[in-house]
Structures are given as C-alpha cells and as structure tokens.
Design a protein around this motif. Structure first.
Motif, PDB file in Angstrom:
ATOM      1  N   TYR A   1       0.816  -1.205   0.000  1.00  0.00           N
ATOM      2  CA  TYR A   1       0.000   0.000   0.000  1.00  0.00           C
ATOM      3  C   TYR A   1       0.854   1.261   0.000  1.00  0.00           C
ATOM      4  O   TYR A   1       1.937   1.308   0.582  1.00  0.00           O
ATOM      5  CB  TYR A   1      -0.906   0.021   1.233  1.00  0.00           C
TER       6      TYR A   1
ATOM      7  N   GLY B   1       0.726   2.882  -4.454  1.00  0.00           N
ATOM      8  CA  GLY B   1      -0.626   3.403  -4.235  1.00  0.00           C
ATOM      9  C   GLY B   1      -0.611   4.911  -4.128  1.00  0.00           C
ATOM     10  O   GLY B   1      -0.739   5.468  -3.027  1.00  0.00           O
TER      11      GLY B   1
ATOM     12  N   LEU C   1      -3.359   6.870  -2.035  1.00  0.00           N
ATOM     13  CA  LEU C   1      -3.688   6.487  -0.657  1.00  0.00           C
ATOM     14  C   LEU C   1      -3.864   7.718   0.219  1.00  0.00           C
ATOM     15  O   LEU C   1      -4.790   7.782   1.040  1.00  0.00           O
ATOM     16  CB  LEU C   1      -2.603   5.579  -0.089  1.00  0.00           C
TER      17      LEU C   1
ATOM     18  N   SER D   1      -2.730  -3.151  -9.822  1.00  0.00           N
ATOM     19  CA  SER D   1      -3.116  -2.010  -9.002  1.00  0.00           C
ATOM     20  C   SER D   1      -4.452  -2.264  -8.311  1.00  0.00           C
ATOM     21  O   SER D   1      -5.395  -2.777  -8.911  1.00  0.00           O
ATOM     22  CB  SER D   1      -3.212  -0.742  -9.850  1.00  0.00           C
TER      23      SER D   1
ATOM     24  N   LEU E   1      -5.999   4.823  -6.753  1.00  0.00           N
ATOM     25  CA  LEU E   1      -5.077   3.703  -6.530  1.00  0.00           C
ATOM     26  C   LEU E   1      -4.465   3.788  -5.139  1.00  0.00           C
ATOM     27  O   LEU E   1      -3.816   4.773  -4.794  1.00  0.00           O
ATOM     28  CB  LEU E   1      -3.982   3.719  -7.593  1.00  0.00           C
ATOM     29  N   ILE E   2      -4.659   2.727  -4.350  1.00  0.00           N
ATOM     30  CA  ILE E   2      -4.150   2.729  -2.983  1.00  0.00           C
ATOM     31  C   ILE E   2      -3.051   1.701  -2.754  1.00  0.00           C
ATOM     32  O   ILE E   2      -2.385   1.720  -1.715  1.00  0.00           O
ATOM     33  CB  ILE E   2      -5.286   2.495  -1.969  1.00  0.00           C
ATOM     34  N   GLY E   3      -2.830   0.806  -3.717  1.00  0.00           N
ATOM     35  CA  GLY E   3      -1.800  -0.213  -3.552  1.00  0.00           C
ATOM     36  C   GLY E   3      -1.645  -1.041  -4.807  1.00  0.00           C
ATOM     37  O   GLY E   3      -2.301  -0.780  -5.828  1.00  0.00           O
ATOM     38  N   ARG E   4      -0.781  -2.041  -4.717  1.00  0.00           N
ATOM     39  CA  ARG E   4      -0.573  -2.921  -5.872  1.00  0.00           C
ATOM     40  C   ARG E   4      -0.155  -4.299  -5.384  1.00  0.00           C
ATOM     41  O   ARG E   4       0.579  -4.433  -4.398  1.00  0.00           O
ATOM     42  CB  ARG E   4       0.503  -2.367  -6.795  1.00  0.00           C
TER      43      ARG E   4
END
Length: 229
Positions: free
Chosen positions: A97, A102, A105, A165, A186-189
C-alpha cells in the motif's frame, strides 16, 4: 423475495434477473441458479455469466432456442428461493500500500478523515465477495467495502494503470489484472500475475478476496517469482 424473471437477450442469450439491488442475498440467488444450470447440463448452453443481480445464459441457436431453454431454466429458479450461503474459495492477495504502489492512498485518507494506516486496516479487514468479472479480463467487482472508504473516482482518468493495481471507485474496490486506463483511486498494488492467457484465473464469481498488506521488500521478492517486475 420476488420470483426470478427470464428475458431474451439478443438472438442467443437468456437473462435471468434475480433481484434489483447489490447485496449478498441477491448474489446468493445468482450463484445458486448458476450452479443449478451448469449442473443440469442443458443442451445448447455455451456458458453462464453471473453479474450483480442477474445471470446471462448464452446458448447455441443451432442446438436450442429461447423458449426451449426458458422452459428448462424456469423450474431451476425455484432453488434460488431458499437463502443459503454457497461455499466459495477465499483467495488471498498480497498488496503493498501507498508510495509508488498506491499514489492515491493519501487522498483517500484525507477524504475519509483517517490516517493512511487506518485506511489500510479498514481495507484489509473484510473478505470481499466477487459479484462479477468484467471490464477487463479477470477484473473482480467486489462487494463489502467499508463505507468510510467510499471515495469518488478521478475527474481525469489515467491513461495507463499498472497491472496489479488495487483501487477504490465510489462504493467499490477492485484490482486491475492488466495494464489499462482507469479512473479509480489507486491505494496499492499486488505483485501477483492475476491474468495470463495460458492459465485460469485464481478466482471466480462467488469467491471471496482477502487483501493482506506486505512491505516493499516482500513485493519485490514476490514480483521476481511471478515475473511481474
């Protein structure tokens, strides 16, 4: 609960509408009917495509027709009137995250009035039901996002979002299995390769997804194994 309604869909489809809202009870009806139709092995059926509140049944018009198929499906709809949670797999997806993984976020945290750590905690708490797959190959539409994390989509969508993502768009969260344009925050991958043409998806509609936070070092390690570096 209202009866399942059947409608023709084009010249080779039957649409079974199981409700008018997105929730687990309606989703269970869709899943139960999907299981019943596939188990019945009805002549001419090519595939079934579950969605939030309906099930599309595609058929070969050279082998059957709408009226014949509807007559066979109608008795099966009675099985959806009993509410029972059907077992599905719980698929764990590791996510790094924030940061470059991300970039939105901080915005999601600000919008929610939470710390970034609390956003991560809330995002990883549920086991998200996969209601349907669509938009992209293997893109899971998930239910169960904490209302505190509901965040509007970007006003200007990105032209290319990295594969893996994890994003939030309105009241939903999901994962982009392949590179794609998109407008979700997008908050993470995840480092996992979720979609490959030569192998099945790791999940299906009716399964549940559990996101687990990982460090950047662990992301790099898994990405090396997956070939997603």
């Amino acid at each position: 609960m209202e009866a399942v309604q059947l409608f023709p869909e084009g010249d080779c489809g039957l649409l079974a509408v199981c409700g008018e809202r997105i929730d687990d009870r309606v989703g269970d009806r869709v899943t139960a009917l999907d299981v019943a139709i596939r188990a019945a092995r009805l002549p001419g059926v090519v595939e079934t495509v579950p969605a939030f509140a309906s099930l599309l049944v595609r058929y070969d018009p050279l082998l059957t027709d709408y009226d014949t198929l509807a007559a066979a499906v109608e008795p099966l709809t009675a099985r959806t009137r009993v509410h029972r949670r059907l077992g599905g797999r719980v698929v764990t997806i590791p996510v790094c995250y924030g940061g470059d993984y991300g970039p939105d976020l901080a915005f999601v945290a600000q919008h929610a009035g939470l710390t970034e750590g609390e956003v991560i905690r809330r995002h990883t708490a549920p086991r998200y039901r996969i209601y349907m797959l669509g938009f992209l190959p293997g893109f899971p539409y998930l239910g169960g996002l904490d209302p505190a994390l509901f965040t509007p989509r970007l006003q200007n969508p990105r032209t290319a979002i990295p594969a893996g993502s994890v994003g939030i768009g309105g009241q939903q969260t999901g994962v982009y299995p392949v590179v794609s344009p998109g407008g979700w925050q997008l908050i993470g991958r995840t480092p996992l390769r979720l979609f490959a043409p030569d192998r099945p998806l790791p999940y299906a509609a009716g399964d549940r997804i559990r996101f687990v936070p990982i460090t950047a070092a662990r992301f790099a390690e898994l990405a090396q194994k997956e070939g997603t570096v």
